[in-house]
Design a protein around this motif. Structure first.
Motif, PDB file in Angstrom:
ATOM      1  N   ALA A 181       3.629   2.185  -5.962  1.00  0.00           N
ATOM      2  CA  ALA A 181       2.775   1.831  -7.097  1.00  0.00           C
ATOM      3  C   ALA A 181       3.618   1.648  -8.357  1.00  0.00           C
ATOM      4  CB  ALA A 181       1.706   2.891  -7.296  1.00  0.00           C
ATOM      5  N   GLU A 182       4.630   2.493  -8.532  1.00  0.00           N
ATOM      6  CA  GLU A 182       5.498   2.336  -9.712  1.00  0.00           C
ATOM      7  C   GLU A 182       6.277   1.017  -9.625  1.00  0.00           C
ATOM      8  OE1 GLU A 182       5.574   3.717 -12.517  1.00  0.00           O
ATOM      9  OE2 GLU A 182       7.331   2.631 -13.245  1.00  0.00           O
TER      10      GLU A 182
ATOM     11  N   ASP B  71       1.435  10.695  -0.710  1.00  0.00           N
ATOM     12  CA  ASP B  71       1.452  10.559  -2.171  1.00  0.00           C
ATOM     13  C   ASP B  71       2.825  10.113  -2.671  1.00  0.00           C
ATOM     14  OD1 ASP B  71      -1.162  11.329  -2.250  1.00  0.00           O
ATOM     15  OD2 ASP B  71      -0.739  13.420  -2.761  1.00  0.00           O
TER      16      ASP B  71
ATOM     17  N   GLU C 233      -5.217   4.471  -0.989  1.00  0.00           N
ATOM     18  CA  GLU C 233      -4.390   5.162  -1.986  1.00  0.00           C
ATOM     19  C   GLU C 233      -3.515   4.182  -2.757  1.00  0.00           C
ATOM     20  OE1 GLU C 233      -4.580   8.336  -2.881  1.00  0.00           O
ATOM     21  OE2 GLU C 233      -6.231   8.564  -1.458  1.00  0.00           O
ATOM     22  N   LEU C 234      -2.953   3.202  -2.054  1.00  0.00           N
ATOM     23  CA  LEU C 234      -2.124   2.222  -2.760  1.00  0.00           C
ATOM     24  C   LEU C 234      -2.994   1.381  -3.696  1.00  0.00           C
ATOM     25  CD1 LEU C 234       0.673   1.021  -3.228  1.00  0.00           C
ATOM     26  CD2 LEU C 234       0.311  -0.494  -1.260  1.00  0.00           C
TER      27      LEU C 234
ATOM     28  N   GLY D 208      -3.610   3.439  -6.723  1.00  0.00           N
ATOM     29  CA  GLY D 208      -2.397   3.546  -7.542  1.00  0.00           C
ATOM     30  C   GLY D 208      -2.111   2.288  -8.343  1.00  0.00           C
TER      31      GLY D 208
ATOM     32  N   VAL E  95       3.249   6.335  -1.728  1.00  0.00           N
ATOM     33  CA  VAL E  95       2.391   5.511  -2.585  1.00  0.00           C
ATOM     34  C   VAL E  95       2.882   5.537  -4.030  1.00  0.00           C
ATOM     35  CG1 VAL E  95       0.066   5.378  -3.579  1.00  0.00           C
ATOM     36  CG2 VAL E  95       0.356   5.606  -1.107  1.00  0.00           C
ATOM     37  N   GLY E  96       3.346   6.716  -4.470  1.00  0.00           N
ATOM     38  CA  GLY E  96       3.849   6.834  -5.848  1.00  0.00           C
ATOM     39  C   GLY E  96       5.004   5.881  -6.120  1.00  0.00           C
TER      40      GLY E  96
END
Ligand SMILES: [Zn+2]
Length: 422
Positions: free
Chosen positions: A152-153, A145, A202-203, A206, A148-149
């Motif tokens: 993604a940002e 997470d 997950e990506l 996101g 990916v966080g």
């Protein structure tokens, strides 16, 4: 909300229904030929940069009116533009130059390295328009997470800052581990401690976009083949050093994927099984255990000091300043690296072997020992023509490879891919 399903690079693109009568050319319809030509022309301009219509006609073996019609379609779609060449002094009507619309059509590319997360907006033509990087301080036990966080940002920022009216044509990611091509799952990423992590899904969730994921060294090999040191070589071996060593082997112009897409794990070729160093994979005496970052730093007597690329470069710099332990470490690494390279040359008869990632730093100081092994251990015929070079794209090879992965649907069917996006 369901996440968009990630697409592999060879996923189905566009309609398959055939319109019109079959033609003599391999049973392809006129429509299929036109679509193939549109992709081939766009790919030419994407990989080679601005090129005149007459040069395109020559290279593609098509007449000028066909090139004009294809170019008109790509121009109307906003993928290329035509302009007068800068040098119009020659007599006669100049051939218009076709140029990729780098600012209008872009992809997002991500590169997950052991110590660094990189994101970029890459325009058509392979131009890095903008980029973001974050250093990872802790190697093992990376949280999916968290990774990916950050990515993604970065992705959202890069899209926000893109020109209004520009189009994101795809997303590609390079990851330092074994990747299931169908959905971008990281099956095994030893240095980050990942086993069966749903990175691609997950990506994609996101970002709210489909994502294609590939092994970093596979993508680095493809990038060097298309844009770097390997241009013109259809048979090559690319060795990518990060903390460990990955690889990509191009045979007949195509990446050797293997049965499940997990091929080319050159770093786990066993070269020293009896008293070799333990490897992260659980084996012993693997190539990456003998030539990777830890092997080099330990051999130079610098364990516990700098790690990562800084640690590698400190050894290389010390050797350059006459530090005998550092120079001996490079020679030792060169000998093991040469054994691995000799095996690869005997097996694959490449025209070129490329050293990328941290091996790009290591190779100049170890080249003599690599060459000695090649001379001693490679069949004479197999070493007649092989060349050894460092990567031309440097640390961006894997990032550029991720961008090319993202561009691949657009190159396969430009108008269909765009229609799907808009
Ligand atoms: Zn191993």
């Amino acid at each position: 909300m369901t996440a968009p399903s990630p697409q592999g690079p060879h996923g189905s693109q566009g309609p398959h229904g055939s319109q019109g009568p079959p033609t003599p050319r391999g049973g392809r319809t006129q429509e299929e030929i036109r679509r193939g030509n549109l992709g081939a022309l766009l790919r030419h301009v994407h990989l080679n940069g601005p090129v005149s219509r007459s040069a395109l006609a020559g290279r593609m073996g098509l007449n000028r009116s066909t090139i004009m019609a294809l170019t008109a379609e790509l121009t109307a779609a906003g993928l290329v533009r035509e302009e007068l060449p800068a040098d119009t002094r020659r007599a006669g009507r100049p051939s218009l130059v076709v140029r990729p619309e780098s600012g209008r059509v872009y992809v997002l590319a991500f590169d997950v390295r052991v110590d660094r997360l990189v994101a970029a907006r890459v325009g058509l033509g392979g131009v890095i328009l903008d980029r973001r990087e974050a250093v990872r301080r802790r190697r093992a036990d990376a949280d999916l997470d968290d990774v990916v966080g950050v990515l993604a940002e970065f992705g959202r920022e890069l899209r926000r800052e893109a020109d209004p009216g520009s189009v994101c044509a795809g997303v590609g990611a390079a990851y330092c581990g074994m990747i299931r091509p169908a959905d971008g799952t990281v099956r095994y990423g030893p240095y980050m401690g990942w086993v069966d992590q749903a990175f691609g899904d997950e990506l994609a969730a996101g970002l709210g976009l489909p994502v294609s994921v590939g092994n970093e060294a596979h993508l680095g090999a493809l990038a060097e083949h298309e844009r770097g040191a390997g241009v013109g070589f259809d048979n090559l071996v690319y060795l990518h050093g990060d903390v460990g060593v990955g690889g990509g082997i191009i045979v007949g112009g195509r990446l050797l994927g293997g049965d499940g897409g997990y091929g080319c794990e050159l770093g786990h070729m066993v070269i020293n099984p009896y008293d070799g160093r333990p490897c992260m994979c659980g084996s012993r005496g693997c190539l990456e255990a003998e030539v990777g970052e830890h092997a080099l730093i330990d051999a130079a007597g610098r364990s516990g000091e700098l790690t990562g690329r800084e640690g590698v470069r400190a050894v290389v710099a010390a050797a350059g300043h006459g530090d005998e332990a550092a120079a001996e470490a490079l020679r030792r690494i060169g000998d093991w690296l040469g054994i691995g390279v000799a095996n690869l040359i005997n097996l694959f008869n490449p025209g070129l072997v490329i050293f990328g990632g941290m091996l790009r730093d290591v190779y100049p100081g170890s080249a003599e020992h690599v060459r000695r092994r090649v001379e001693a251990n490679v069949l004479l015929i197999s070493r007649e023509r092989v060349r050894l070079r460092v990567s031309a794209l440097g640390d961006d090879a894997t990032l550029i490879g991720a961008a090319e992965l993202a561009f691949s649907p657009l190159m396969a069917g430009p108008l269909e891919a765009l229609a799907h996006l808009r």
